[in-house]
Design a protein around this motif. Sequence first.
Motif, PDB file in Angstrom:
ATOM      1  N   ARG A 310       0.840  -1.203   0.000  1.00 56.57           N
ATOM      2  CA  ARG A 310       0.000   0.000   0.000  1.00 56.57           C
ATOM      3  C   ARG A 310       0.875   1.252   0.000  1.00 56.57           C
ATOM      4  NH1 ARG A 310      -5.248  -1.835  -0.875  1.00 56.57           N
ATOM      5  NH2 ARG A 310      -5.749  -3.524   0.594  1.00 56.57           N
ATOM      6  N   THR A 311       0.315   2.324  -0.536  1.00 52.56           N
ATOM      7  CA  THR A 311       0.871   3.657  -0.338  1.00 52.56           C
ATOM      8  C   THR A 311      -0.056   4.385   0.618  1.00 52.56           C
ATOM      9  OG1 THR A 311       1.887   3.752  -2.524  1.00 52.56           O
ATOM     10  CG2 THR A 311       1.500   5.845  -1.405  1.00 52.56           C
ATOM     11  N   ILE A 312       0.472   4.830   1.735  1.00 50.39           N
ATOM     12  CA  ILE A 312      -0.371   5.524   2.706  1.00 50.39           C
ATOM     13  C   ILE A 312       0.090   6.966   2.855  1.00 50.39           C
ATOM     14  CG2 ILE A 312      -0.852   3.383   3.957  1.00 50.39           C
ATOM     15  CD1 ILE A 312       1.019   4.568   6.190  1.00 50.39           C
ATOM     16  N   GLU A 313      -0.843   7.820   3.257  1.00 49.68           N
ATOM     17  CA  GLU A 313      -0.551   9.243   3.448  1.00 49.68           C
ATOM     18  C   GLU A 313      -1.107   9.666   4.804  1.00 49.68           C
ATOM     19  OE1 GLU A 313      -1.362  13.588   1.264  1.00 49.68           O
ATOM     20  OE2 GLU A 313      -2.367  11.776   0.556  1.00 49.68           O
ATOM     21  N   SER A 314      -0.210  10.071   5.707  1.00 53.49           N
ATOM     22  CA  SER A 314      -0.607  10.584   7.022  1.00 53.49           C
ATOM     23  C   SER A 314      -0.756  12.097   6.931  1.00 53.49           C
ATOM     24  CB  SER A 314       0.450  10.237   8.077  1.00 53.49           C
ATOM     25  OG  SER A 314       0.634   8.841   8.168  1.00 53.49           O
ATOM     26  N   LEU A 315      -1.848  12.624   7.503  1.00 52.30           N
ATOM     27  CA  LEU A 315      -2.169  14.043   7.384  1.00 52.30           C
ATOM     28  C   LEU A 315      -2.267  14.688   8.758  1.00 52.30           C
ATOM     29  CD1 LEU A 315      -4.976  13.730   4.688  1.00 52.30           C
ATOM     30  CD2 LEU A 315      -2.678  14.653   4.320  1.00 52.30           C
ATOM     31  N   TRP A 316      -1.695  15.912   8.864  1.00 52.70           N
ATOM     32  CA  TRP A 316      -1.782  16.709  10.091  1.00 52.70           C
ATOM     33  C   TRP A 316      -2.107  18.146   9.695  1.00 52.70           C
ATOM     34  CZ3 TRP A 316      -2.260  13.449  13.827  1.00 52.70           C
ATOM     35  CH2 TRP A 316      -1.561  12.235  13.801  1.00 52.70           C
ATOM     36  N   HIS A 317      -3.302  18.601  10.055  1.00 47.78           N
ATOM     37  CA  HIS A 317      -3.795  19.926   9.672  1.00 47.78           C
ATOM     38  C   HIS A 317      -3.571  20.925  10.813  1.00 47.78           C
ATOM     39  CE1 HIS A 317      -5.985  17.158   7.024  1.00 47.78           C
ATOM     40  NE2 HIS A 317      -6.146  18.168   6.202  1.00 47.78           N
ATOM     41  N   PHE A 318      -2.901  22.022  10.497  1.00 47.28           N
ATOM     42  CA  PHE A 318      -2.609  23.050  11.485  1.00 47.28           C
ATOM     43  C   PHE A 318      -3.659  24.161  11.448  1.00 47.28           C
ATOM     44  CE2 PHE A 318       1.386  20.942  10.766  1.00 47.28           C
ATOM     45  CZ  PHE A 318       1.984  20.905  12.012  1.00 47.28           C
TER      46      PHE A 318
END
Length: 453
Positions: A310-318
């Motif tokens: 898999r290709t995963i993308e972790s997101l953190w919104h400021f």
Amino acid sequence: HADYARRFHAGGNWLTMELSSLALIACAFPEFRDAAAWRAYVIDKMQAELHTQIYPDSVQMELTTHYHWVTLRNYELLLGYLDTGGVPADAAFRTSVEGMWNYLAGVMRPDGHVLLNNDSDLDHQAPRLAVRAKRFNRPDWLHIATAGREGACPEGAPGRFYPWAGQAVFRSGWDADARWSFFDIGPWGIGHQHNDKLHFELAAYGRTLLTDSGRFAYDGAVARRFRKYACSAAGHNVILVDSFGQAPGPRMATEPLPEAACRIGGKFSYAAGDMDAFEKIEGTVRHRRAVLFLDPVWIVVDRIETNRPRTIESLWHFQPACTVRQDGCGAITTDAGAGNVRIVPAGLTADAAPIIFRGREGDRVQGWYSREYQQFVPTATLSVEQRLMGNATFAWVFVTAKGAVPAVTASLREPDAEAPEVTVDVTGLGRIVARIPIAPDAGAATANMERCK
């Protein structure tokens, strides 16, 4: 109007609006032939809605604090109309109204705003809570609403867990500079849902640092640009799998989460949940997430269980007010004299690729924030992609401070695959060694801090 409202009304929070209005007519015009029947219908129906819309932990089942407030406000209006009209109201109404306010008090950020979850605005409820504190004789609410300046400090640990709603709030205290976080491990909701299970956000030292992206708008030009983003996993602090976000989950909880799913207080707080419904995914994949808070540090452990690469993308919104710069595969906010956070990953793959988006549009909208309906501004979002060949565990360490955040190093090892060990060294603070189960049934979490001498 009253006859129409009696025979044709909607469900959910709309029902509470329409029936509270019917109660107003019935109480204002008792001379109408059907006034008593209208009042009886409203009382009976609104009593039933206490069980249809409100969980036993006092959270409205849409799981959005904005519509929780809408429903609560209409119950308050109903009670006011009945009192003015001299009509006795069942004690269950007053008990439920107090419980719903108690929930808003429990999830309130140190700055007096409540959650921006699902289709919410960033509602400032502290002044309203202060008024209700006197009405219900709740000095603990007054203490929360005034950030500790008045009232009496609530008893017990300051964190809160709502096992039916599936919401965990960790906090260091009730003062204006308190460290605070929210973690969603509950159902999808009966309305106004976002695909945001396992979303995590935090605030510290007077301001929000990591946030939900908001609701933007329901229709019109703003909605055409941002509504899909607002509702999707891409607008939240979660993980995308092969570029796809979460699919809708169960709308309602049929039972509370087990006690082991969350621990509040003591030396630290802990909660864990999982998500296995993703859009357009071939094969199987499950995202497990556990959060541990040992003030002023949070450790978030993510585990991806998959039957194929898999290709995963972790997101953190400021939050938009934050000045954000990339720091390795993490990020740091650098605003003088304000609350700041440093994000340090551990256990990422060698090819992990970080990037910060601000105001991206097109097919993959990213880096936008909506404080209130129809409002939007660009904001920083940290995205970290990894290529996984199979199951993988990694962690994110969040260290907060007022002003400059100290240097941090973090490492992860897995002596037990179900409960990885994360070691965090914070300059000037000390070392934390934590065993963090990725599932509530994987044994107890443990954590200790060896402070600098």
